[in-house]
Design a protein around this motif. Structure first.
Motif, PDB file in Angstrom:
ATOM      1  N   ILE A   1       0.570  -1.378   0.428  1.00  0.00           N
ATOM      2  CA  ILE A   1      -0.184   0.423   0.190  1.00  0.00           C
ATOM      3  C   ILE A   1       1.299   1.563   0.199  1.00  0.00           C
TER       4      ILE A   1
ATOM      5  N   TYR B   1       5.256   6.058  -6.793  1.00  0.00           N
ATOM      6  CA  TYR B   1       4.175   7.660  -7.159  1.00  0.00           C
ATOM      7  C   TYR B   1       5.339   8.984  -6.771  1.00  0.00           C
TER       8      TYR B   1
ATOM      9  N   VAL C   1      -4.663  -1.996  -1.569  1.00  0.00           N
ATOM     10  CA  VAL C   1      -5.825  -1.511  -0.712  1.00  0.00           C
ATOM     11  C   VAL C   1      -6.803  -2.306  -1.108  1.00  0.00           C
TER      12      VAL C   1
ATOM     13  N   VAL D   1     -10.936   6.308  -5.245  1.00  0.00           N
ATOM     14  CA  VAL D   1     -11.306   6.926  -3.983  1.00  0.00           C
ATOM     15  C   VAL D   1     -12.588   6.944  -3.386  1.00  0.00           C
TER      16      VAL D   1
ATOM     17  N   ALA E   1     -13.150   3.647  -2.502  1.00  0.00           N
ATOM     18  CA  ALA E   1     -12.956   2.999  -0.696  1.00  0.00           C
ATOM     19  C   ALA E   1     -12.919   4.040   0.006  1.00  0.00           C
TER      20      ALA E   1
ATOM     21  N   LEU F   1     -14.188   2.540   4.340  1.00  0.00           N
ATOM     22  CA  LEU F   1     -14.390   3.117   5.099  1.00  0.00           C
ATOM     23  C   LEU F   1     -15.721   2.585   5.980  1.00  0.00           C
TER      24      LEU F   1
ATOM     25  N   THR G   1      -4.133  12.938  -9.078  1.00  0.00           N
ATOM     26  CA  THR G   1      -3.763  11.935  -9.035  1.00  0.00           C
ATOM     27  C   THR G   1      -2.605  11.747  -7.684  1.00  0.00           C
ATOM     28  N   LEU G   2      -1.473  11.808  -7.476  1.00  0.00           N
ATOM     29  CA  LEU G   2      -0.968  11.748  -6.567  1.00  0.00           C
ATOM     30  C   LEU G   2      -2.207  11.780  -5.105  1.00  0.00           C
TER      31      LEU G   2
ATOM     32  N   GLU H   1      -5.135  11.711  -4.759  1.00  0.00           N
ATOM     33  CA  GLU H   1      -5.856  10.862  -4.413  1.00  0.00           C
ATOM     34  C   GLU H   1      -5.685   9.372  -4.367  1.00  0.00           C
ATOM     35  N   THR H   2      -4.649   9.198  -4.294  1.00  0.00           N
ATOM     36  CA  THR H   2      -4.053   7.735  -4.441  1.00  0.00           C
ATOM     37  C   THR H   2      -3.295   7.924  -3.089  1.00  0.00           C
ATOM     38  N   THR H   3      -3.167   8.534  -2.165  1.00  0.00           N
ATOM     39  CA  THR H   3      -2.970   9.188  -0.952  1.00  0.00           C
ATOM     40  C   THR H   3      -3.726   9.034   0.029  1.00  0.00           C
ATOM     41  N   VAL H   4      -5.827   9.379  -0.620  1.00  0.00           N
ATOM     42  CA  VAL H   4      -6.802   9.741  -0.351  1.00  0.00           C
ATOM     43  C   VAL H   4      -7.438   7.610   0.281  1.00  0.00           C
ATOM     44  N   ILE H   5      -6.943   7.051  -1.061  1.00  0.00           N
ATOM     45  CA  ILE H   5      -6.811   5.690  -1.360  1.00  0.00           C
ATOM     46  C   ILE H   5      -6.013   4.928  -0.294  1.00  0.00           C
ATOM     47  N   LEU H   6      -4.777   5.491   0.267  1.00  0.00           N
ATOM     48  CA  LEU H   6      -4.209   4.569   0.913  1.00  0.00           C
ATOM     49  C   LEU H   6      -5.105   5.679   2.157  1.00  0.00           C
TER      50      LEU H   6
ATOM     51  N   ALA I   1      -7.243   5.991   3.437  1.00  0.00           N
ATOM     52  CA  ALA I   1      -8.980   5.191   3.221  1.00  0.00           C
ATOM     53  C   ALA I   1      -8.153   3.114   3.692  1.00  0.00           C
ATOM     54  N   GLY I   2      -7.660   2.712   3.168  1.00  0.00           N
ATOM     55  CA  GLY I   2      -7.141   1.267   3.076  1.00  0.00           C
ATOM     56  C   GLY I   2      -6.537   1.570   4.428  1.00  0.00           C
TER      57      GLY I   2
ATOM     58  N   VAL J   1      -9.587   1.262   7.067  1.00  0.00           N
ATOM     59  CA  VAL J   1      -9.940   0.254   6.897  1.00  0.00           C
ATOM     60  C   VAL J   1      -9.299  -0.932   8.392  1.00  0.00           C
TER      61      VAL J   1
END
Lengths: 140, 126, 193
Positions: free
Chosen positions: A72, A79, A125, B92, B95, B99, C156-157, C159-164, C166-167, C170
């Motif tokens: 993750i 990036y 993820v 997003v 994801a 949550l 996009t960077l 957005e990827t951080t948002v996905i991180l 959220a993961g 969880v």
């Protein structure tokens, strides 16, 4: 799910193609529809299908928690690292023009690396979320 | 009549959005609320994409000159920017949905119910 | 309106099905069925997205909305409950709010450019367009990817951080692995449930 032999065989036949299609979407995303976001989800859905049919424990052996959890962060690092590499080469953050000998090749390389980072994070993820829900037990 | 034909896409999308909104505010079940948010979200995606469509346009993917030898002519492309925005928003969105669902699972473990009013009653009693 | 008749018929059919599916979901108390219908709604939406010239978005929506999101909701139902409580009384207030908001939004669309209008702002601005610019600077066939990863790289960077995030969220909410006690003292002994 041991009794559902049709499901098990169909899943076994399908999973390699799902994973392959995920990789195709990832690396062909510059030329056709696709990219890191879609590829990550498709690749993860292959592993999730395996986990649904053969049980989370079997899927955990394919995708161990220690590796997936780190992936993750690795995706975001790939990036951001591409951006920092552009800075080290004398450009600005996330400026791909300086990554290769000419600006067009630099853009291609940068886009490929960035999409790879996105794909890694998204698939890790999704797999993590699957295991988090699958391992939870129902409480009354 | 021209107005109706020209704007019908927005009106349909607004109907879809409002139905999702209704599910969010009228239903007491938390999973149902998340479903409503999802419906609302997909409708917003559709709203953005209808704005990018152009008459006689085609997908914003150009034939690669090294693979495609024929004459592509001079096609009109639909706007690629809404696709970019929505592409990231979808992933997003799932994801954040995950949550929200994780929170619902924890709420169920703590309260034994996922109905909003029953949770409120338990909160007031304690 | 230069679309062929067949396309227009398919669009009308898709839109009718979208509306019908959503109204059915709103009236339904069986959560399992509502979740499956949400997946169908995603698929129908993906169909319309394909007609709107956004294949990237369409198959993301098909994979995410109909695949992962449906699975996650089913998993949640398996961990909680299958049926929503029947409503005690019909409350008119939400309906009033929704209809009022809808009327305001429809009033707002009266100034919007018409569907597929080539002179709309979105198609004339910025100039030169992303398509012309990416042809000269990036030279990738898929313009969506070029914008996503290059012109809007910061976005996009993020957005990827948002996905991180959220993961990680969880994991924090659902994973109940206790840490191994250090020096005989369990640091999480009191806080874990």
């Amino acid at each position: 799910m041991n009794h559902y032999s049709i499901l098990r065989i169909a899943a076994k036949l399908l999973i390699p193609y799902i994973l392959l299609y995920g990789l195709y979407v990832q690396f062909h995303g510059d030329f056709g529809p696709g990219g890191g976001f879609q590829a990550g989800v498709i690749f993860a859905s292959g592993i999730i299908l395996y986990g649904l049919v053969f049980g989370p424990e079997a899927a955990r052996r394919v995708a161990p928690a220690g590796i997936v959890d780190r992936l993750i962060a690795v995706g975001v690092l790939v990036y951001a690292g591409t951006g920092v590499a552009g800075m080290l080469k004398g450009g600005q953050f996330l400026d791909y023009n300086v990554l290769a000998h000419d600006s067009t090749h630099g853009q291609h390389l940068g886009i490929l690396l960035v999409e790879l980072g996105v794909g890694i994070t998204v698939s890790a993820v999704m797999v993590t979320i699957f295991f988090a829900f699958a391992a939870r037990e129902r409480t009354e | 009549m021209t107005t109706m034909l020209g704007l019908y896409n927005y009106w349909i999308v607004i109907f879809l959005m409002m139905t999702g909104f209704y599910v969010v505010i009228a239903q007491g079940n938390l999973v149902k609320k998340v479903i409503g948010l999802n419906l609302f979200q997909i409708s917003v995606f559709l709203l953005y994409l209808t704005m990018g469509k152009v008459d006689g346009g085609t997908t914003p993917i150009q034939p690669d000159k090294s693979f495609f030898s024929g004459d592509p002519g001079n096609p009109i492309y639909s706007h690629p920017l809404p696709s970019v925005l929505i592409l990231t928003a979808i992933v997003v969105g799932v994801a954040t949905t995950a949550l929200a669902l994780a929170l619902i699972v924890r709420i169920h473990e703590a309260y034994g119910t996922i109905e909003e009013d029953e949770i409120l009653v338990q909160d007031r009693e304690s | 309106m230069t679309e062929p008749i067949a396309t227009r018929l398919i669009v009308i059919l898709l839109l009718a099905l979208l509306g019908w599916t959503e109204v059915t979901i709103a009236r339904m108390r069986q959560l399992w069925a509502a979740v499956m219908l949400t997946g169908i709604f995603s698929f129908l939406g993906a169909g319309w997205m394909l007609i709107l010239d956004a294949p990237d978005v369409a198959f993301t929506e098909a994979a995410v909305g109909a695949g992962i999101a449906t699975f996650l909701m089913l998993a949640t139902l398996g961990l909680t409950t299958r049926e929503a409580k029947s409503p005690t009384a019909f409350k008119p207030l939400p309906l009033v709010v929704v209809i009022a908001t809808g009327i305001v939004l429809v009033y707002g669309t009266l100034d919007m450019p018409h569907y597929g209008d080539r002179q709309a702002h979105i198609h004339t601005y910025p100039e030169p367009s992303y398509i012309t610019k990416s042809n000269a600077e990036i030279q990738l066939p898929n313009i969506v990817t070029a914008i996503l990863a290059s012109y809007r790289g910061y976005d996009t960077l993020g957005e990827t951080t948002v996905i991180l995030t959220a993961g990680v969220g969880v994991i924090l909410l659902l994973r109940n692995e206790r840490r191994k006690p250090r020096d005989g003292v369990d640091p999480t002994a009191e806080s874990t449930t």
